[in-house]
Motif scaffolding. Sequence first.
Motif, PDB file in Angstrom:
ATOM      1  N   THR A 262       0.855  -1.182   0.000  1.00 26.17           N
ATOM      2  CA  THR A 262       0.000   0.000   0.000  1.00 26.17           C
ATOM      3  C   THR A 262       0.891   1.232   0.000  1.00 26.17           C
ATOM      4  O   THR A 262       1.817   1.337   0.814  1.00 26.17           O
ATOM      5  CB  THR A 262      -0.910   0.010   1.244  1.00 26.17           C
ATOM      6  N   SER A 263       0.595   2.150  -0.899  1.00 22.54           N
ATOM      7  CA  SER A 263       1.363   3.384  -0.988  1.00 22.54           C
ATOM      8  C   SER A 263       1.168   4.214   0.273  1.00 22.54           C
ATOM      9  O   SER A 263       0.042   4.428   0.713  1.00 22.54           O
ATOM     10  CB  SER A 263       0.907   4.193  -2.208  1.00 22.54           C
ATOM     11  N   ARG A 264       2.274   4.682   0.818  1.00 21.41           N
ATOM     12  CA  ARG A 264       2.195   5.597   1.956  1.00 21.41           C
ATOM     13  C   ARG A 264       1.799   6.994   1.484  1.00 21.41           C
ATOM     14  O   ARG A 264       1.340   7.809   2.258  1.00 21.41           O
ATOM     15  CB  ARG A 264       3.542   5.659   2.658  1.00 21.41           C
ATOM     16  N   VAL A 265       1.974   7.266   0.184  1.00 19.98           N
ATOM     17  CA  VAL A 265       1.690   8.577  -0.383  1.00 19.98           C
ATOM     18  C   VAL A 265       0.233   8.692  -0.821  1.00 19.98           C
ATOM     19  O   VAL A 265      -0.462   9.632  -0.464  1.00 19.98           O
ATOM     20  CB  VAL A 265       2.632   8.870  -1.581  1.00 19.98           C
ATOM     21  N   THR A 266      -0.242   7.703  -1.612  1.00 23.37           N
ATOM     22  CA  THR A 266      -1.582   7.795  -2.206  1.00 23.37           C
ATOM     23  C   THR A 266      -2.608   6.848  -1.592  1.00 23.37           C
ATOM     24  O   THR A 266      -3.796   7.009  -1.815  1.00 23.37           O
ATOM     25  CB  THR A 266      -1.523   7.477  -3.717  1.00 23.37           C
ATOM     26  N   GLY A 267      -2.148   5.835  -0.873  1.00 28.51           N
ATOM     27  CA  GLY A 267      -3.062   4.829  -0.319  1.00 28.51           C
ATOM     28  C   GLY A 267      -3.431   3.744  -1.316  1.00 28.51           C
ATOM     29  O   GLY A 267      -4.147   2.807  -0.977  1.00 28.51           O
ATOM     30  N   ASP A 268      -2.957   3.839  -2.565  1.00 28.63           N
ATOM     31  CA  ASP A 268      -3.234   2.807  -3.570  1.00 28.63           C
ATOM     32  C   ASP A 268      -2.563   1.506  -3.170  1.00 28.63           C
ATOM     33  O   ASP A 268      -1.483   1.498  -2.577  1.00 28.63           O
ATOM     34  CB  ASP A 268      -2.715   3.231  -4.947  1.00 28.63           C
ATOM     35  N   ARG A 269      -3.219   0.388  -3.552  1.00 33.74           N
ATOM     36  CA  ARG A 269      -2.698  -0.946  -3.247  1.00 33.74           C
ATOM     37  C   ARG A 269      -2.380  -1.672  -4.560  1.00 33.74           C
ATOM     38  O   ARG A 269      -3.105  -1.542  -5.527  1.00 33.74           O
ATOM     39  CB  ARG A 269      -3.719  -1.756  -2.459  1.00 33.74           C
ATOM     40  N   VAL A 270      -1.315  -2.447  -4.522  1.00 35.76           N
ATOM     41  CA  VAL A 270      -0.919  -3.274  -5.662  1.00 35.76           C
ATOM     42  C   VAL A 270      -0.601  -4.660  -5.132  1.00 35.76           C
ATOM     43  O   VAL A 270       0.042  -4.797  -4.092  1.00 35.76           O
ATOM     44  CB  VAL A 270       0.311  -2.679  -6.384  1.00 35.76           C
ATOM     45  N   SER A 271      -1.057  -5.681  -5.867  1.00 34.95           N
ATOM     46  CA  SER A 271      -0.826  -7.064  -5.449  1.00 34.95           C
ATOM     47  C   SER A 271      -0.192  -7.872  -6.568  1.00 34.95           C
ATOM     48  O   SER A 271      -0.430  -7.626  -7.746  1.00 34.95           O
ATOM     49  CB  SER A 271      -2.140  -7.733  -5.052  1.00 34.95           C
ATOM     50  N   ARG A 272       0.594  -8.857  -6.174  1.00 32.12           N
ATOM     51  CA  ARG A 272       1.164  -9.845  -7.087  1.00 32.12           C
ATOM     52  C   ARG A 272       1.025 -11.207  -6.405  1.00 32.12           C
ATOM     53  O   ARG A 272       1.098 -11.307  -5.179  1.00 32.12           O
ATOM     54  CB  ARG A 272       2.657  -9.597  -7.364  1.00 32.12           C
ATOM     55  N   THR A 273       0.844 -12.238  -7.227  1.00 36.16           N
ATOM     56  CA  THR A 273       0.665 -13.582  -6.683  1.00 36.16           C
ATOM     57  C   THR A 273       1.803 -14.486  -7.102  1.00 36.16           C
ATOM     58  O   THR A 273       2.200 -14.496  -8.267  1.00 36.16           O
ATOM     59  CB  THR A 273      -0.686 -14.173  -7.165  1.00 36.16           C
ATOM     60  N   LEU A 274       2.305 -15.240  -6.140  1.00 37.57           N
ATOM     61  CA  LEU A 274       3.348 -16.228  -6.359  1.00 37.57           C
ATOM     62  C   LEU A 274       2.723 -17.605  -6.183  1.00 37.57           C
ATOM     63  O   LEU A 274       2.119 -17.894  -5.150  1.00 37.57           O
ATOM     64  CB  LEU A 274       4.482 -16.048  -5.343  1.00 37.57           C
ATOM     65  N   THR A 275       2.819 -18.448  -7.203  1.00 41.27           N
ATOM     66  CA  THR A 275       2.357 -19.824  -7.105  1.00 41.27           C
ATOM     67  C   THR A 275       3.524 -20.660  -6.578  1.00 41.27           C
ATOM     68  O   THR A 275       4.620 -20.626  -7.148  1.00 41.27           O
ATOM     69  CB  THR A 275       1.885 -20.353  -8.468  1.00 41.27           C
ATOM     70  N   VAL A 276       3.280 -21.391  -5.499  1.00 39.85           N
ATOM     71  CA  VAL A 276       4.310 -22.208  -4.871  1.00 39.85           C
ATOM     72  C   VAL A 276       3.875 -23.663  -4.994  1.00 39.85           C
ATOM     73  O   VAL A 276       2.848 -24.054  -4.459  1.00 39.85           O
ATOM     74  CB  VAL A 276       4.500 -21.827  -3.387  1.00 39.85           C
ATOM     75  N   VAL A 277       4.692 -24.442  -5.708  1.00 44.24           N
ATOM     76  CA  VAL A 277       4.413 -25.871  -5.868  1.00 44.24           C
ATOM     77  C   VAL A 277       5.352 -26.603  -4.913  1.00 44.24           C
ATOM     78  O   VAL A 277       6.586 -26.452  -4.994  1.00 44.24           O
ATOM     79  CB  VAL A 277       4.651 -26.334  -7.312  1.00 44.24           C
ATOM     80  N   VAL A 278       4.775 -27.394  -4.007  1.00 45.82           N
ATOM     81  CA  VAL A 278       5.570 -28.206  -3.085  1.00 45.82           C
ATOM     82  C   VAL A 278       5.477 -29.651  -3.574  1.00 45.82           C
ATOM     83  O   VAL A 278       4.393 -30.218  -3.654  1.00 45.82           O
ATOM     84  CB  VAL A 278       5.056 -28.080  -1.628  1.00 45.82           C
ATOM     85  N   GLU A 279       6.646 -30.184  -3.956  1.00 46.27           N
ATOM     86  CA  GLU A 279       6.706 -31.552  -4.462  1.00 46.27           C
ATOM     87  C   GLU A 279       7.243 -32.484  -3.388  1.00 46.27           C
ATOM     88  O   GLU A 279       8.127 -32.117  -2.624  1.00 46.27           O
ATOM     89  CB  GLU A 279       7.602 -31.622  -5.691  1.00 46.27           C
ATOM     90  N   GLY A 280       6.676 -33.683  -3.359  1.00 44.09           N
ATOM     91  CA  GLY A 280       7.074 -34.681  -2.365  1.00 44.09           C
ATOM     92  C   GLY A 280       8.388 -35.337  -2.627  1.00 44.09           C
ATOM     93  O   GLY A 280       9.113 -35.114  -3.520  1.00 44.09           O
TER      94      GLY A 280
END
Length: 176
Positions: free
Chosen positions: A158-176
């Motif tokens: 979240t921007s401390r200046v404008t309050g806008d939020r930006v998100s990114r997603t990381l896919t995590v594959v856990v292999e046995g």
Amino acid sequence: SDAESSGDNAYAGPSITLAEELPRLRISELPECATAFRDLGLITADDGYGNDISSHITAAYRAVADSLAFFTLTFTVMNRRGDTAQETAEVSILEIDRPYLELTDDRIVLHTGDAFQYMKYVAIAKDTNGGRLFDNIELYGTVQTDTAGTYEMTYTVTSRVTGDRVSRTLTVVVEG
């Protein structure tokens, strides 16, 4: 298409044609730059048979450096056969009008029992004024490295200046 079924034209594979000069962009325009460039006539795509598939062009982007002054855009298009074409271009940024968050990867693979070091995958977190936002990252989701599976971790700043939020997603594959 008729050309595809009749064999009149030799198949050349899909292609992307990009204008030599691209306009400067605002950070907020990066996610939709393929559509905007298409609408401006700056990018087109052909399926390899002479058919326009410009509406299928997608774009990925990465900052060239931590300064956010330049970005490398990678445009990709896929035709019906599943063949792809890519073109890259560098654009300069006109205005950093929202915070920017970039992960090192979109998808990673861990092995059962590995430690998940969530901050290791944050490449850039900056505010509109250029200030670092690493200490302002919020995480949503869980990764259970003791259980094989596919997990999604969402990073949000979240921007401390404008309050806008930006998100990114990381896919995590856990292999046995």
